[in-house]
Scaffold this motif. Structure first.
Motif, mmCIF file in Angstrom:
data_model
loop_
_atom_site.group_PDB
_atom_site.id
_atom_site.type_symbol
_atom_site.label_atom_id
_atom_site.label_comp_id
_atom_site.label_asym_id
_atom_site.label_seq_id
_atom_site.Cartn_x
_atom_site.Cartn_y
_atom_site.Cartn_z
ATOM 1 N N VAL A 72 4.613 6.193 -9.592
ATOM 2 C CA VAL A 72 4.061 6.612 -8.304
ATOM 3 C C VAL A 72 3.161 7.834 -8.414
ATOM 4 O O VAL A 72 2.327 8.067 -7.540
ATOM 5 C CB VAL A 72 5.169 6.869 -7.255
ATOM 6 N N ALA A 73 3.314 8.623 -9.477
ATOM 7 C CA ALA A 73 2.482 9.804 -9.727
ATOM 8 C C ALA A 73 2.175 10.556 -8.437
ATOM 9 O O ALA A 73 3.081 10.992 -7.755
ATOM 10 C CB ALA A 73 1.232 9.417 -10.484
ATOM 11 N N ASP A 74 0.915 10.682 -8.100
ATOM 12 C CA ASP A 74 0.506 11.409 -6.896
ATOM 13 C C ASP A 74 0.108 10.475 -5.762
ATOM 14 O O ASP A 74 -0.685 10.840 -4.892
ATOM 15 C CB ASP A 74 -0.676 12.337 -7.228
ATOM 16 N N ALA A 75 0.662 9.268 -5.754
ATOM 17 C CA ALA A 75 0.299 8.288 -4.735
ATOM 18 C C ALA A 75 0.687 8.803 -3.347
ATOM 19 O O ALA A 75 1.745 9.399 -3.178
ATOM 20 C CB ALA A 75 1.008 6.959 -4.996
ATOM 21 N N PRO A 76 -0.172 8.578 -2.339
ATOM 22 C CA PRO A 76 0.211 8.934 -0.980
ATOM 23 C C PRO A 76 1.406 8.093 -0.538
ATOM 24 O O PRO A 76 1.659 7.021 -1.095
ATOM 25 C CB PRO A 76 -1.019 8.576 -0.147
ATOM 26 N N TYR A 77 2.140 8.550 0.444
ATOM 27 C CA TYR A 77 3.285 7.787 0.928
ATOM 28 C C TYR A 77 3.389 7.896 2.442
ATOM 29 O O TYR A 77 2.815 8.786 3.053
ATOM 30 C CB TYR A 77 4.592 8.250 0.266
ATOM 31 N N GLU A 78 4.102 6.953 3.045
ATOM 32 C CA GLU A 78 4.368 6.935 4.476
ATOM 33 C C GLU A 78 5.831 7.261 4.696
ATOM 34 O O GLU A 78 6.669 6.965 3.847
ATOM 35 C CB GLU A 78 4.081 5.549 5.062
ATOM 36 N N THR A 79 6.166 7.839 5.833
ATOM 37 C CA THR A 79 7.555 8.141 6.145
ATOM 38 C C THR A 79 8.241 6.923 6.745
ATOM 39 O O THR A 79 7.591 5.917 7.036
ATOM 40 C CB THR A 79 7.651 9.332 7.107
ATOM 41 N N GLY A 80 9.536 7.002 6.971
ATOM 42 C CA GLY A 80 10.310 5.859 7.456
ATOM 43 C C GLY A 80 10.715 5.042 6.247
ATOM 44 O O GLY A 80 11.361 5.541 5.342
ATOM 45 N N ASP A 81 10.334 3.767 6.229
ATOM 46 C CA ASP A 81 10.476 2.972 5.013
ATOM 47 C C ASP A 81 9.440 3.546 4.060
ATOM 48 O O ASP A 81 8.249 3.401 4.280
ATOM 49 C CB ASP A 81 10.168 1.497 5.260
ATOM 50 N N VAL A 82 9.897 4.213 3.021
ATOM 51 C CA VAL A 82 8.947 4.884 2.129
ATOM 52 C C VAL A 82 8.122 3.855 1.381
ATOM 53 O O VAL A 82 8.649 2.962 0.725
ATOM 54 C CB VAL A 82 9.686 5.812 1.140
ATOM 55 N N ARG A 83 6.826 3.975 1.538
ATOM 56 C CA ARG A 83 5.868 3.107 0.855
ATOM 57 C C ARG A 83 4.887 3.991 0.101
ATOM 58 O O ARG A 83 4.556 5.070 0.547
ATOM 59 C CB ARG A 83 5.103 2.235 1.849
ATOM 60 N N PHE A 84 4.428 3.504 -1.036
ATOM 61 C CA PHE A 84 3.472 4.228 -1.862
ATOM 62 C C PHE A 84 2.185 3.437 -1.926
ATOM 63 O O PHE A 84 2.215 2.220 -2.092
ATOM 64 C CB PHE A 84 4.031 4.433 -3.279
ATOM 65 N N CYS A 85 1.061 4.122 -1.808
ATOM 66 C CA CYS A 85 -0.242 3.469 -1.887
ATOM 67 C C CYS A 85 -0.675 3.456 -3.349
ATOM 68 O O CYS A 85 -1.002 4.492 -3.929
ATOM 69 C CB CYS A 85 -1.268 4.203 -1.032
ATOM 70 N N LEU A 86 -0.635 2.269 -3.961
ATOM 71 C CA LEU A 86 -0.952 2.123 -5.377
ATOM 72 C C LEU A 86 -1.999 1.028 -5.566
ATOM 73 O O LEU A 86 -2.065 0.076 -4.793
ATOM 74 C CB LEU A 86 0.307 1.751 -6.165
ATOM 75 N N GLY B 73 -2.842 -0.960 -2.122
ATOM 76 C CA GLY B 73 -1.953 -1.539 -1.130
ATOM 77 C C GLY B 73 -0.694 -0.701 -1.018
ATOM 78 O O GLY B 73 -0.346 0.055 -1.927
ATOM 79 N N TRP B 74 -0.022 -0.805 0.123
ATOM 80 C CA TRP B 74 1.212 -0.058 0.361
ATOM 81 C C TRP B 74 2.403 -0.870 -0.117
ATOM 82 O O TRP B 74 2.581 -2.023 0.297
ATOM 83 C CB TRP B 74 1.345 0.262 1.846
ATOM 84 N N LEU B 75 3.213 -0.291 -1.001
ATOM 85 C CA LEU B 75 4.348 -1.000 -1.597
ATOM 86 C C LEU B 75 5.648 -0.253 -1.385
ATOM 87 O O LEU B 75 5.696 0.978 -1.476
ATOM 88 C CB LEU B 75 4.137 -1.156 -3.108
ATOM 89 N N LEU B 76 6.714 -1.011 -1.111
ATOM 90 C CA LEU B 76 8.060 -0.442 -1.097
ATOM 91 C C LEU B 76 8.493 -0.193 -2.543
ATOM 92 O O LEU B 76 7.938 -0.778 -3.478
ATOM 93 C CB LEU B 76 9.041 -1.408 -0.431
ATOM 94 N N LEU B 77 9.484 0.644 -2.726
ATOM 95 C CA LEU B 77 9.948 0.988 -4.060
ATOM 96 C C LEU B 77 10.257 -0.245 -4.901
ATOM 97 O O LEU B 77 9.852 -0.336 -6.058
ATOM 98 C CB LEU B 77 11.189 1.883 -3.964
#
Length: 52
Positions: A10-24, A32-36
């Protein structure tokens, strides 16, 4: 997955709160936004050993 492998993935990928998603970016460079559990690790990352 080790925490080190997770942090590399995930390095420095942005993330959203709630269901944590990472933009990779995928292999084509499209982001795209992905769940762990949707994050694909590189083949060089060893599989986790079960806890004993």
């Amino acid at each position: 997955m080790s925490s080190r492998a997770f942090l590399r993935a995930v390095a420095d990928a942005p993330y959203e709160t709630g269901d944590v998603r990472f933009c990779l970016a995928d292999q084509t460079g499209r982001e795209g936004w992905l769940l762990l559990d949707e994050i694909r690790l590189p083949p060089s990352v060893l599989a986790a050993r079960p806890c004993e």
